[in-house]
Design a protein around this motif. Structure first.
Motif, PDB file in Angstrom:
ATOM      1  N   SER A  15     -14.258  22.554  25.974  1.00 50.90           N
ATOM      2  CA  SER A  15     -13.493  23.520  26.181  1.00 50.90           C
ATOM      3  C   SER A  15     -12.212  23.126  27.370  1.00 50.90           C
ATOM      4  O   SER A  15     -11.139  23.553  26.896  1.00 50.90           O
ATOM      5  CB  SER A  15     -14.101  24.570  26.893  1.00 50.90           C
ATOM      6  OG  SER A  15     -15.251  25.123  26.276  1.00 50.90           O
ATOM      7  N   SER A  16     -12.298  22.200  28.340  1.00 48.43           N
ATOM      8  CA  SER A  16     -11.454  21.878  29.215  1.00 48.43           C
ATOM      9  C   SER A  16     -10.321  21.078  28.475  1.00 48.43           C
ATOM     10  O   SER A  16      -9.250  21.070  28.735  1.00 48.43           O
ATOM     11  CB  SER A  16     -11.830  21.119  30.191  1.00 48.43           C
ATOM     12  OG  SER A  16     -12.766  20.142  30.134  1.00 48.43           O
ATOM     13  N   VAL A  17     -10.898  20.203  27.596  1.00 53.50           N
ATOM     14  CA  VAL A  17      -9.950  19.482  26.826  1.00 53.50           C
ATOM     15  C   VAL A  17      -9.252  20.540  25.995  1.00 53.50           C
ATOM     16  O   VAL A  17      -7.894  20.078  25.826  1.00 53.50           O
ATOM     17  CB  VAL A  17     -10.720  18.256  25.905  1.00 53.50           C
ATOM     18  CG1 VAL A  17      -9.792  17.484  24.881  1.00 53.50           C
ATOM     19  CG2 VAL A  17     -11.476  17.400  26.914  1.00 53.50           C
ATOM     20  N   ALA A  18      -9.655  21.260  25.363  1.00 58.06           N
ATOM     21  CA  ALA A  18      -8.932  22.311  24.462  1.00 58.06           C
ATOM     22  C   ALA A  18      -7.929  22.984  25.284  1.00 58.06           C
ATOM     23  O   ALA A  18      -6.717  22.958  24.505  1.00 58.06           O
ATOM     24  CB  ALA A  18      -9.766  23.234  23.599  1.00 58.06           C
ATOM     25  N   ASN A  38     -12.838  18.374  15.698  1.00 61.14           N
ATOM     26  CA  ASN A  38     -12.193  17.810  14.625  1.00 61.14           C
ATOM     27  C   ASN A  38     -11.656  16.516  15.097  1.00 61.14           C
ATOM     28  O   ASN A  38     -11.656  15.255  14.358  1.00 61.14           O
ATOM     29  CB  ASN A  38     -11.126  18.395  13.774  1.00 61.14           C
ATOM     30  CG  ASN A  38     -11.676  19.451  12.868  1.00 61.14           C
ATOM     31  OD1 ASN A  38     -12.858  19.000  12.345  1.00 61.14           O
ATOM     32  ND2 ASN A  38     -10.918  20.477  12.560  1.00 61.14           N
ATOM     33  N   ALA A  39     -10.899  16.273  16.107  1.00 59.44           N
ATOM     34  CA  ALA A  39     -10.262  14.970  16.488  1.00 59.44           C
ATOM     35  C   ALA A  39     -11.459  13.922  16.790  1.00 59.44           C
ATOM     36  O   ALA A  39     -11.204  12.889  16.763  1.00 59.44           O
ATOM     37  CB  ALA A  39      -9.525  15.331  17.913  1.00 59.44           C
ATOM     38  N   GLU A  65       0.467  14.561  14.831  1.00 54.71           N
ATOM     39  CA  GLU A  65       0.751  14.948  16.120  1.00 54.71           C
ATOM     40  C   GLU A  65      -0.225  15.685  16.860  1.00 54.71           C
ATOM     41  O   GLU A  65      -0.354  15.483  18.089  1.00 54.71           O
ATOM     42  CB  GLU A  65       2.168  15.699  15.959  1.00 54.71           C
ATOM     43  CG  GLU A  65       3.243  14.982  16.012  1.00 54.71           C
ATOM     44  CD  GLU A  65       4.606  15.799  15.457  1.00 54.71           C
ATOM     45  OE1 GLU A  65       4.575  17.005  15.779  1.00 54.71           O
ATOM     46  OE2 GLU A  65       5.651  15.276  14.941  1.00 54.71           O
ATOM     47  N   THR A  66      -0.917  16.567  16.137  1.00 50.21           N
ATOM     48  CA  THR A  66      -1.860  17.433  16.561  1.00 50.21           C
ATOM     49  C   THR A  66      -2.969  16.104  17.271  1.00 50.21           C
ATOM     50  O   THR A  66      -3.516  16.416  18.330  1.00 50.21           O
ATOM     51  CB  THR A  66      -2.653  18.134  15.700  1.00 50.21           C
ATOM     52  OG1 THR A  66      -1.508  18.975  15.149  1.00 50.21           O
ATOM     53  CG2 THR A  66      -3.487  19.246  16.619  1.00 50.21           C
ATOM     54  N   LEU A  67      -3.329  15.181  16.460  1.00 51.08           N
ATOM     55  CA  LEU A  67      -4.469  14.374  16.956  1.00 51.08           C
ATOM     56  C   LEU A  67      -3.934  13.673  17.972  1.00 51.08           C
ATOM     57  O   LEU A  67      -4.891  13.441  19.060  1.00 51.08           O
ATOM     58  CB  LEU A  67      -4.649  13.470  15.478  1.00 51.08           C
ATOM     59  CG  LEU A  67      -5.849  12.301  16.032  1.00 51.08           C
ATOM     60  CD1 LEU A  67      -7.165  12.805  16.445  1.00 51.08           C
ATOM     61  CD2 LEU A  67      -6.042  11.284  14.937  1.00 51.08           C
ATOM     62  N   LYS A  68      -2.743  13.315  18.230  1.00 48.35           N
ATOM     63  CA  LYS A  68      -2.416  12.409  19.296  1.00 48.35           C
ATOM     64  C   LYS A  68      -2.328  13.401  20.538  1.00 48.35           C
ATOM     65  O   LYS A  68      -2.638  12.899  21.593  1.00 48.35           O
ATOM     66  CB  LYS A  68      -0.610  12.077  18.985  1.00 48.35           C
ATOM     67  CG  LYS A  68      -0.391  11.051  20.184  1.00 48.35           C
ATOM     68  CD  LYS A  68       1.118  10.831  19.878  1.00 48.35           C
ATOM     69  CE  LYS A  68       1.583  10.165  21.129  1.00 48.35           C
ATOM     70  NZ  LYS A  68       3.007   9.837  21.179  1.00 48.35           N
ATOM     71  N   ARG A  69      -2.094  14.713  20.440  1.00 49.20           N
ATOM     72  CA  ARG A  69      -2.137  15.499  21.419  1.00 49.20           C
ATOM     73  C   ARG A  69      -3.538  15.665  22.115  1.00 49.20           C
ATOM     74  O   ARG A  69      -3.615  15.479  23.215  1.00 49.20           O
ATOM     75  CB  ARG A  69      -1.552  16.973  21.182  1.00 49.20           C
ATOM     76  CG  ARG A  69      -1.431  17.948  22.356  1.00 49.20           C
ATOM     77  CD  ARG A  69      -0.284  18.744  22.266  1.00 49.20           C
ATOM     78  NE  ARG A  69       0.136  19.314  20.886  1.00 49.20           N
ATOM     79  CZ  ARG A  69      -0.078  20.474  20.297  1.00 49.20           C
ATOM     80  NH1 ARG A  69      -0.535  21.371  21.061  1.00 49.20           N
ATOM     81  NH2 ARG A  69       0.124  20.739  19.141  1.00 49.20           N
ATOM     82  N   VAL A  70      -4.414  15.933  21.136  1.00 52.97           N
ATOM     83  CA  VAL A  70      -5.751  15.916  21.896  1.00 52.97           C
ATOM     84  C   VAL A  70      -6.389  14.667  22.353  1.00 52.97           C
ATOM     85  O   VAL A  70      -6.842  14.626  23.558  1.00 52.97           O
ATOM     86  CB  VAL A  70      -6.749  16.665  20.485  1.00 52.97           C
ATOM     87  CG1 VAL A  70      -8.386  16.612  20.918  1.00 52.97           C
ATOM     88  CG2 VAL A  70      -6.304  17.681  19.867  1.00 52.97           C
ATOM     89  N   LEU A  71      -6.100  13.620  21.854  1.00 55.35           N
ATOM     90  CA  LEU A  71      -6.428  12.109  22.420  1.00 55.35           C
ATOM     91  C   LEU A  71      -5.825  12.153  23.775  1.00 55.35           C
ATOM     92  O   LEU A  71      -6.391  11.639  24.794  1.00 55.35           O
ATOM     93  CB  LEU A  71      -6.068  11.003  21.343  1.00 55.35           C
ATOM     94  CG  LEU A  71      -6.921  11.242  19.848  1.00 55.35           C
ATOM     95  CD1 LEU A  71      -6.532   9.902  19.125  1.00 55.35           C
ATOM     96  CD2 LEU A  71      -8.328  11.142  20.221  1.00 55.35           C
ATOM     97  N   THR A  72      -4.630  12.352  23.920  1.00 56.58           N
ATOM     98  CA  THR A  72      -3.942  12.287  25.283  1.00 56.58           C
ATOM     99  C   THR A  72      -4.620  13.064  26.185  1.00 56.58           C
ATOM    100  O   THR A  72      -4.845  12.685  27.277  1.00 56.58           O
ATOM    101  CB  THR A  72      -2.307  12.676  25.018  1.00 56.58           C
ATOM    102  OG1 THR A  72      -1.872  12.007  24.174  1.00 56.58           O
ATOM    103  CG2 THR A  72      -1.696  12.629  26.355  1.00 56.58           C
ATOM    104  N   ALA A  73      -4.998  14.331  25.625  1.00 56.40           N
ATOM    105  CA  ALA A  73      -5.629  15.391  26.518  1.00 56.40           C
ATOM    106  C   ALA A  73      -7.138  14.765  26.983  1.00 56.40           C
ATOM    107  O   ALA A  73      -7.716  14.973  28.234  1.00 56.40           O
ATOM    108  CB  ALA A  73      -5.969  16.593  26.045  1.00 56.40           C
ATOM    109  N   ILE A  74      -7.659  14.358  26.152  1.00 56.32           N
ATOM    110  CA  ILE A  74      -9.145  13.523  26.338  1.00 56.32           C
ATOM    111  C   ILE A  74      -8.955  12.661  27.528  1.00 56.32           C
ATOM    112  O   ILE A  74      -9.880  12.289  28.280  1.00 56.32           O
ATOM    113  CB  ILE A  74      -9.712  13.009  25.101  1.00 56.32           C
ATOM    114  CG1 ILE A  74     -10.088  14.143  23.960  1.00 56.32           C
ATOM    115  CG2 ILE A  74     -10.811  11.969  25.196  1.00 56.32           C
ATOM    116  CD1 ILE A  74     -10.547  13.624  22.702  1.00 56.32           C
TER     117      ILE A  74
END
Lengths: 353, 353
Positions: free
Chosen positions: B15-18, B30-31, B41-50
């Motif tokens: 949740s906090s990553v989202a 999914n990521a 681009e979405t994948l990259k955004r999520v991985l950066t947040a992780i």
């Protein structure tokens, strides 16, 4: 937990245990998780069925249930010295064997600084890859104890804590065990005195390390107790970095000064001293520290650390913490090493005994 | 996977990553599990947040999802020889470090027989405490390979397989890597020939062990290639159990027979040979095998095994098997060792070069 033999074709499940015992799956689950809810006879029947079917609870299921991994983490350091390094190998083997006996596993990690190790603590516990840590090797201003304590992570330490800089040596708050190095070198010195030596030199490390200072102190006190005065002891004391060549250089110098026996702070130093004695064609006694396989191979007397006991204690301590059991004692302990006598323990050439 | 720093107070969640990435929890899931479903681009955004939140997936969650533990198991043996033992310590450290780089862990187990080891295989995999095994040390009629193969458990072996008794040496079915011992001792012999030696003795183990026979063969072939005939080579060959004292005895005997240099099957034998050379006041060259820390400390030339490469390969092989990737090659490989030259490589007293 009984383990399935290699001949088992299908992995037994809760259902097969239930069928075997003639009870419901819920009863098997209770036996595993809430045994107090079952009649003793039912519990016994289920446990017998678990044993007979060779059922093994999956690590993932255990972990989801208990929030525990059943794993203790240990830092593996790069090999530095083939002689002294064997001590920690022996400790790790004893820890692994003891963990197996108590249904735990040992997982390894690496770290080349305290900071890197704190990241490992964080990663391993957050990922639930380990429940607790057994640490070896301590140093001044060690960041690790406070971090683990503050995060409520169980740990024990093989090695006594150093007082933090700028503080007095307060009673440490964490569980540790160590070997009484002074008792070891005192034993070595008394053994050589008993053989008839008086000019017994100490081949040690530079002053300032707790382990090294302890080992020097044991020799010093045993010599003083035998009536060897301070002025006589001073030229028999030596300081050098650990190593075979360093031990050989020191022993050659001390032999020239009249030493007839050597108490060494490590087997590396002792192997060097032993080779210097033989190179000089001298009849002198050498005692090492750590009873390494190399010392055994060369016939070197050496002080043996009780590593099995240390590993068993270190593990028992973290399991006590994990289970919320109060430590039985102060939860800190010094173990006594013992002298292993071999051919290098010769009486002096002039012995009259 | 990025690791959370020790300063993190609360463990980050999906949740906090989202929230951090401004996407749904499903997108984060999914990521992690099905990255191909997301736009790059979405994948990259999520991985950066992780990375920025320091999210660490729990080992239990990973395990329930992938039916994997993320753990490789390794058998830890009791310490036998402080000199040769360092080779496996170095291998284990390299394996642990390499596993960490690939987001795996190494767990230890003990076993004092093949049968005990099969029980460990069964227990560790059934409990999902390990996904795969890296084995070291091979012996005749080894039960382990067939058992693991039949149970479909990924494994690789550091050490070449022995032909099973009563069979011809068929192409082994499993993944293994080894070091070309013959190439190592041939290198040592050529190095000593280049220095001007001709009476180069071999201090080896009793015939009949594959590792030992290989090391003898390298010396023998290099000597033959240099024109040293079979009748001249025979008295220069020696067989003894591994050990410092055994090496010293052999070298003393061979020195008396005219040998001026020694190629040794191990550093234990070489340390012994080196001490015999010095005790005899002889000018003779010694080369060991394994480049142990003891060899380095004594200034002994020695053959170094590429243990980092061996560990990386052994790990890559089991990860390939776990991921269903086909092995790139035959999935068996011999690595070349290399000679480390130190002071013990002296030219003969009579050298004219």
């Amino acid at each position: 937990m009984e383990q399935s033999g290699p001949e088992t074709a299908q992995r037994p499940t809760v259902s097969s245990v239930a069928a075997h015992a003639g009870v419901s799956r819920q009863t098997v689950s209770n036996a595993l998780n809430n045994p107090e809810r079952l009649q003793p006879e039912t519990l016994k029947r289920v446990l017998t069925a678990i044993e007979e079917t060779g059922y093994v609870r999956s690590a993932a299921a255990r972990q989801m249930r208990t929030a525990r991994s059943g794993v203790i983490a240990y830092r593996l350091d790069p090999v530095r010295d083939g002689i002294g390094g064997a001590v920690l190998d022996t400790f790790l083997h004893a820890l692994t064997a003891e963990a197996e006996r108590r249904d735990y596993r040992v997982v390894l990690y690496t770290a080349d600084s305290d900071e890197a190790e704190l990241r490992q603590f964080s990663s391993l516990t957050q990922a639930r890859a380990a429940d607790a840590f057994v640490l070896v090797g301590t140093h001044r201003n060690d960041l690790r104890y406070r971090w683990l304590s503050e995060h409520g992570i169980p740990f024990s330490v093989f090695g006594r804590p150093w007082p933090e800089e700028g503080t007095t040596a307060a009673e440490p708050a964490h569980a540790w065990i160590d070997v009484d190095g002074a008792a070891g070198t005192a034993q070595a010195a008394r053994h050589l005195l008993d053989l008839g030596h008086r000019n017994i030199a100490f081949v040690g490390w530079p002053a300032g390390s707790e382990t090294g200072d302890e080992r020097r102190r044991g020799w010093d006190e045993a010599m003083a107790a035998a009536g060897v005065g301070a002025a006589e002891r001073r030229p028999l004391d030596s300081e050098q970095q650990d190593g075979i060549l360093e031990g050989a250089d020191a022993a050659a110098r001390l032999l020239a000064g009249g030493a007839t026996a050597f108490v060494c702070a490590s087997d590396s130093l002792a192997v060097g001293a032993f080779s210097a004695v033989r190179a000089a064609g001298a009849r002198a006694a050498v005692v090492g520290f750590d009873d390494s396989p190399t010392a055994a191979a060369l016939g070197l007397s050496s002080i043996r650390q009780p590593l099995d006991d240390a590993a068993a204690w270190a593990l028992a301590s973290v399991l006590d913490q994990l289970d919320g059991r109060a430590p039985r004692e102060r939860d800190a302990r010094l173990l006594l090493p013992r002298l292993v006598v071999r051919e290098s323990s010769q009486p002096p050439a002039s012995a009259t005994r």
